[in-house]
Scaffold this active site. Structure first.
Site, PDB file in Angstrom:
ATOM      1  N   GLU A 105      -8.657   1.321  -3.467  1.00  0.00           N
ATOM      2  CA  GLU A 105     -10.120   1.219  -3.603  1.00  0.00           C
ATOM      3  C   GLU A 105     -10.788   2.547  -3.241  1.00  0.00           C
ATOM      4  O   GLU A 105     -11.747   2.962  -3.885  1.00  0.00           O
ATOM      5  CB  GLU A 105     -10.637   0.063  -2.735  1.00  0.00           C
ATOM      6  CG  GLU A 105     -10.222  -1.291  -3.313  1.00  0.00           C
ATOM      7  CD  GLU A 105     -10.559  -2.459  -2.414  1.00  0.00           C
ATOM      8  OE1 GLU A 105     -10.144  -2.427  -1.230  1.00  0.00           O
ATOM      9  OE2 GLU A 105     -11.238  -3.398  -2.864  1.00  0.00           O
ATOM     10  N   GLU A 125      -3.704  -7.482  -2.080  1.00  0.00           N
ATOM     11  CA  GLU A 125      -4.400  -8.357  -1.123  1.00  0.00           C
ATOM     12  C   GLU A 125      -4.090  -9.829  -1.350  1.00  0.00           C
ATOM     13  O   GLU A 125      -4.021 -10.613  -0.395  1.00  0.00           O
ATOM     14  CB  GLU A 125      -5.918  -8.142  -1.204  1.00  0.00           C
ATOM     15  CG  GLU A 125      -6.409  -6.839  -0.584  1.00  0.00           C
ATOM     16  CD  GLU A 125      -6.424  -5.675  -1.563  1.00  0.00           C
ATOM     17  OE1 GLU A 125      -5.719  -5.737  -2.589  1.00  0.00           O
ATOM     18  OE2 GLU A 125      -7.142  -4.692  -1.292  1.00  0.00           O
TER      19      GLU A 125
HETATM   20  C1  3H9 Z   1      -6.809  -4.523   2.261  1.00  0.00           C
HETATM   21  O1  3H9 Z   1      -6.595  -3.377   1.990  1.00  0.00           O
HETATM   22  C2  3H9 Z   1      -8.185  -5.141   2.206  1.00  0.00           C
HETATM   23  C3  3H9 Z   1      -9.199  -4.288   1.486  1.00  0.00           C
HETATM   24  O2  3H9 Z   1      -9.219  -4.617   0.112  1.00  0.00           O
HETATM   25  C4  3H9 Z   1     -10.625  -4.520   1.912  1.00  0.00           C
HETATM   26  C5  3H9 Z   1     -11.041  -4.465   3.314  1.00  0.00           C
HETATM   27  C6  3H9 Z   1     -12.495  -4.692   3.545  1.00  0.00           C
HETATM   28  N1  3H9 Z   1      -1.921  -2.394   8.143  1.00  0.00           N
HETATM   29  O3  3H9 Z   1       6.607  -2.484   5.397  1.00  0.00           O
HETATM   30  P1  3H9 Z   1       7.092  -1.405   6.288  1.00  0.00           P
HETATM   31  C7  3H9 Z   1       3.025  -1.373   9.117  1.00  0.00           C
HETATM   32  S1  3H9 Z   1      -5.575  -5.564   2.755  1.00  0.00           S
HETATM   33  C8  3H9 Z   1      -1.276  -2.304   9.317  1.00  0.00           C
HETATM   34  O4  3H9 Z   1       8.197  -1.709   7.213  1.00  0.00           O
HETATM   35  P2  3H9 Z   1       7.902   0.041   3.935  1.00  0.00           P
HETATM   36  C9  3H9 Z   1       4.133  -2.407   9.147  1.00  0.00           C
HETATM   37  O5  3H9 Z   1       3.751  -3.526   9.890  1.00  0.00           O
HETATM   38  C10 3H9 Z   1      -4.153  -4.518   2.858  1.00  0.00           C
HETATM   39  N2  3H9 Z   1       0.044  -2.042   9.432  1.00  0.00           N
HETATM   40  O6  3H9 Z   1       7.465  -0.081   5.464  1.00  0.00           O
HETATM   41  C11 3H9 Z   1       5.255  -1.621   9.792  1.00  0.00           C
HETATM   42  O7  3H9 Z   1       5.014  -1.601  11.179  1.00  0.00           O
HETATM   43  P3  3H9 Z   1       6.221  -1.638  12.222  1.00  0.00           P
HETATM   44  C12 3H9 Z   1      -3.566  -4.242   1.526  1.00  0.00           C
HETATM   45  C13 3H9 Z   1       0.739  -1.882   8.297  1.00  0.00           C
HETATM   46  O8  3H9 Z   1       8.078   1.484   3.684  1.00  0.00           O
HETATM   47  C14 3H9 Z   1       5.045  -0.211   9.251  1.00  0.00           C
HETATM   48  O9  3H9 Z   1       3.692  -0.170   8.806  1.00  0.00           O
HETATM   49  N3  3H9 Z   1      -2.334  -3.520   1.691  1.00  0.00           N
HETATM   50  C15 3H9 Z   1       0.130  -1.980   7.033  1.00  0.00           C
HETATM   51  O10 3H9 Z   1       8.996  -0.904   3.625  1.00  0.00           O
HETATM   52  C16 3H9 Z   1       5.940   0.123   8.080  1.00  0.00           C
HETATM   53  O11 3H9 Z   1       5.820  -0.892   7.098  1.00  0.00           O
HETATM   54  C17 3H9 Z   1      -1.152  -4.141   1.781  1.00  0.00           C
HETATM   55  O12 3H9 Z   1      -1.051  -5.345   1.679  1.00  0.00           O
HETATM   56  C18 3H9 Z   1      -1.259  -2.242   6.971  1.00  0.00           C
HETATM   57  N4  3H9 Z   1      -1.928  -2.328   5.801  1.00  0.00           N
HETATM   58  O13 3H9 Z   1       6.658  -0.470   3.080  1.00  0.00           O
HETATM   59  C19 3H9 Z   1       0.063  -3.268   1.978  1.00  0.00           C
HETATM   60  N5  3H9 Z   1       1.074  -1.788   6.077  1.00  0.00           N
HETATM   61  O14 3H9 Z   1       7.007  -0.409  11.917  1.00  0.00           O
HETATM   62  C20 3H9 Z   1       0.984  -3.852   3.006  1.00  0.00           C
HETATM   63  C21 3H9 Z   1       2.225  -1.556   6.737  1.00  0.00           C
HETATM   64  O15 3H9 Z   1       5.531  -1.667  13.541  1.00  0.00           O
HETATM   65  N6  3H9 Z   1       2.082  -2.983   3.287  1.00  0.00           N
HETATM   66  N7  3H9 Z   1       2.032  -1.621   8.058  1.00  0.00           N
HETATM   67  O16 3H9 Z   1       6.965  -2.912  11.907  1.00  0.00           O
HETATM   68  C22 3H9 Z   1       3.187  -2.888   2.502  1.00  0.00           C
HETATM   69  O17 3H9 Z   1       3.269  -3.473   1.443  1.00  0.00           O
HETATM   70  C23 3H9 Z   1       4.318  -2.046   2.983  1.00  0.00           C
HETATM   71  O18 3H9 Z   1       4.197  -1.949   4.384  1.00  0.00           O
HETATM   72  C24 3H9 Z   1       4.372  -0.605   2.401  1.00  0.00           C
HETATM   73  C25 3H9 Z   1       5.461   0.208   3.138  1.00  0.00           C
HETATM   74  C26 3H9 Z   1       4.729  -0.714   0.909  1.00  0.00           C
HETATM   75  C27 3H9 Z   1       3.064   0.097   2.563  1.00  0.00           C
END
Ligand code: 3H9
Length: 703
Positions: A105, A125
């Site tokens: 975004e 999301e």
């Molecule tokens: C959003 O954006 C809403 C908006 O539209 C509007 C708002 C108003 N936040 O998965 P990994 C942490 S909703 C906090 O093992 P990978 C994760 O917990 C969001 N923490 O690595 C982990 O921590 P730990 C939309 C996060 O390389 C560490 O990062 N976005 C977040 O296999 C490593 O993650 C999503 O839904 C976060 N957003 O994969 C994306 N993301 O090491 C969600 C990750 O302490 N994330 N962490 O266990 C993912 O899909 C995967 O984490 C990503 C990396 C592909 C990014």
């Protein structure tokens, strides 16, 4: 603490770098830093354009999910993005890693987007029970058209840079250094102003949908089928429809209203729980992340049946050379042919390049010589599920495998300690319970034996990640976590048949509740004969004071093994997997109730759900107090990734928490009074219910 967002000028371009490891999530500090740095860049007269880029492994992976559940603190995402979009200087998002959710975004608020070829973008999301809440539902359709935007937003999958360029999300792919490429791009567009580049002003791509309101009706109908029971995909459609029917700022408001409703919903809490639970499962007390691991460069799999073949494919898919060992050339050829056929089917579906298939097949070598295991860093045994055979094999592996090799058994229920005891190196022995089909299913129960070494646990957990699986550590007991719980669930489903239900009613009630498949269709798919053969062996030791349903044995006596015999709990037309209700089964069940002297009664769907799901929960509580699972959320991960449990319910333990353990306990106690033995409430469930606590309270206490 290092500054999370910084500004510097490179030549005539201002560079804004977001540096908030691990994934540059848009925390409050990052949002504030962005506001400050954009202001600085806009005020910097020497900067003719601005580049927004991420430090470390990625662009921005979205909002900081850990902040959800608390009031959203300023500065607001929409405020920041509007600031970018309405700025007078061209702003370029430079993307590597992933630009997800709020991250994409932000990029859509920029006037241009460039990316390296390996970058991915997405609005995931929906997978957290939300919708893009910072303009994604309003800008994406304006940029790429309504239908592709609906697909991205309601499915939530990531899109690779190349495809994103085709769609119009990315303007240019940068080969080589991203920042250098982005700076070159910025120089080219500097001075062009931002006219025509503000997505909010674009109408061309949504014009067609305006004259085609049926599009949304049709899309809703398809999503209702595809995402059964889930709220957020449907609410996302409402928001995209608002992009088409309302002026931009009104649409933004509508999107935010829906976001606020979803962010407090039980479904979103469940999905966010599922997201963190999967990651938390990697944390093992006593096995810290810096525990040394053994290098795994080559593998061997013993047995090339359904499981062995799938496991070998998992290694090859991860680029690890694997030797499969069989006892006869016929079995080996058959197994390798199945593997080849599976890959060919994926190629035919367009999901694998023929060259990639050749490469993977090239990594799989077949042999009849068990001695070939001497090359392997890990040996996975996937032979017939019989203790004597496994013991004999491990004694041989002990002589043949190289020192330090991890010796893994793929048993789904046998005692890993007894298997390890056949070797002089029980510290190297571990269970890796893959789920079928092993090349597809993500779950592996990693079974820790009493003597399994900490480094072997760490190595196997890491290996599972390399295989793109979800590992969950469990202890030794019959059936481990998943199958031990499913036995209770299936037994209860069969008792329900004796009391008045029919298989198709039970299956439908549970499917309507959200499960991918009901217990009877599932048994028919897996093969009813597997459990039957085991039960026959156990029959002499079965206590005869406990209720036992003979129905499952009876259908096997009749040769109804399930889909493979075109008959099981259902009947099947030849060549079809669609389960059809069968009068023979109905007659069999009615006769059995009569024989047992049970007066059949109408059974409500609610009772079906409680009797089966609470059977899982009660056994899950026992498993927790015995320490077989480390935490309630691990049990949830097992059910979400291995048993088709709906992610938006969060898993059986999280679901019980949302119902309230006092209520769950009251029902379990009521079933116990009515049904006896199998419903003895787990002491942990009773204790938590009395104390007004939840399973998740135990997890958070462990930290
Ligand atoms: C959003 O954006 C809403 C908006 O539209 C509007 C708002 C108003 N936040 O998965 P990994 C942490 S909703 C906090 O093992 P990978 C994760 O917990 C969001 N923490 O690595 C982990 O921590 P730990 C939309 C996060 O390389 C560490 O990062 N976005 C977040 O296999 C490593 O993650 C999503 O839904 C976060 N957003 O994969 C994306 N993301 O090491 C969600 C990750 O302490 N994330 N962490 O266990 C993912 O899909 C995967 O984490 C990503 C990396 C592909 C990014």
């Amino acid at each position: 603490m290092a500054q999370q967002v910084r500004y510097e000028r490179r030549g005539s371009t201002g560079v804004i770098t977001i540096d908030n490891p691990p994934v540059n999530a848009l925390s409050k500090a990052v949002r504030q830093g962005l506001v400050d740095c954009v202001m600085q860049g806009l005020g910097d007269e020497a900067a003719k354009a601005l580049v927004v880029i991420g430090a470390g492994r990625t662009f921005i992976a979205g909002a900081d999910i850990r902040e959800f559940g608390q009031p959203l603190e300023p500065p607001d995402g929409n405020f920041i993005i509007a600031g970018l979009e309405t700025a007078g200087k061209p702003i370029i998002a430079a993307i590597h890693g992933t630009a997800l959710g709020g991250g994409l975004e932000v990029a859509l608020g920029c006037h241009y987007r460039v990316a390296v070829p390996s970058a991915q973008v997405g609005l995931p999301e929906v997978k957290l029970g939300l919708l893009p809440g910072a303009g994604g539902t309003q800008r994406l359709p304006r940029l790429i058209g309504v239908k592709p935007a609906l697909d991205m937003i309601t499915i939530g999958d990531f899109v690779r840079a190349g495809k994103a360029k085709e769609l119009g999300i990315i303007d240019e792919i940068v080969e080589g250094d991203l920042l250098e490429g982005a700076l070159r791009f910025a120089e080219t567009v500097a001075g062009r102003g931002t006219a025509g580049r503000r997505i909010r002003e674009r109408e061309d791509k949504i014009a067609e949908a305006r004259s085609n309101p049926v599009l949304f009706q049709e899309y809703r109908a398809a999503v209702r089928k595809r995402a059964r029971g889930q709220e957020s995909p449907l609410r996302s459609i409402d928001a995209v429809e608002a992009a088409v029917t309302l002026p931009f700022t009104e649409g933004l408001k509508r999107e935010r209203e829906i976001f606020q409703e979803l962010v407090t919903s039980t479904q979103s809490r469940a999905l966010i729980h599922a997201f963190f639970a999967e990651r938390e499962a990697m944390n093992i007390p006593g096995v810290p992340p810096d525990t040394p691991t053994r290098p795994i460069k080559t593998a061997a799999v013993i047995g090339c049946g359904t499981m062995g073949g799938g496991i070998a494919m998992s290694f090859a898919n991860a680029g690890i050379p694997v030797t499969v060992v069989e006892t006869s050339s016929e079995a080996l050829e058959r197994g390798l042919a199945v593997i080849r056929g599976n890959y060919a089917a994926t190629v035919a579906k367009g999901r694998l390049e023929p060259a990639a298939m050749d490469k993977r097949m090239g990594l799989i070598k077949g042999t009849l010589e068990l001695a070939a295991v001497k090359e392997a860093d890990v040996v996975v045994e996937a032979v017939f599920e019989e203790m004597a055979i496994k013991k004999d094999l491990f004694a041989k592996l002990d002589r043949l495998a190289k020192p330090g090799a991890v010796l893994a058994t793929n048993t789904s229920s046998l005692d890993v300690n007894a298997i390890a005891a056949e070797t002089a190196r029980p510290q190297d022995v571990i269970g890796t319970h893959f789920f079928s089909p092993a090349n597809v299913m993500r779950l592996i129960e990693i079974v820790r034996g009493a003597k399994t070494g900490r480094d072997v646990i760490a190595t196997t957990m890491k290996l599972a990640k390399t295989l793109a699986k979800v590992p969950v550590l469990v202890g030794v007991c019959e059936g481990f976590v998943g199958n031990r719980m499913i036995f209770q669930y299936i037994r209860e489903a069969q008792f329900l048949l004796e009391e008045g239900a029919l298989p198709w009613q039970v299956d439908k009630a549970l499917q309507d509740w959200g499960l991918a498949m009901g217990p009877f269709a599932m048994s028919d798919m897996a093969g009813n004969d597997v459990g039957w053969r085991i039960r026959k062996q156990q029959a002499p030791t079965r206590p005869n004071d406990r209720r036992y349903s003979h129905l499952a044995d009876e259908i096997c006596e009749r040769g109804r093994f399930g889909q493979k015999t075109n008959a099981g709990w259902y009947r099947y037309e030849k060549g079809s997997r669609a389960p059809l209700p069968d009068a023979e089964i109905e007659a069999l069940i009615l006769a059995e109730s009569k024989r047992l002297g049970i007066e059949r009664r109408p059974i409500a769907d609610e009772e079906i759900v409680k009797r089966t799901i609470y059977a899982l929960v009660n056994e899950g509580a026992r498993i927790l107090e015995e320490g077989i699972a480390l935490r309630a959320s691990d049990i949830d991960v097992i059910y979400l990734t291995g048993y088709g449990f709906p992610a938006w319910r969060g898993g059986p333990m999280f679901y019980a928490d949302t119902v309230g353990l006092d209520k769950v306990y009251a029902d379990v106690a009521r079933f116990h009074a009515a049904q006896g033995y199998f419903w003895r409430p787990a002491p942990l469930l009773e204790k938590l219910a009395r104390e007004g606590r939840r399973f998740s309270d135990l997890d958070s206490r462990k930290g």
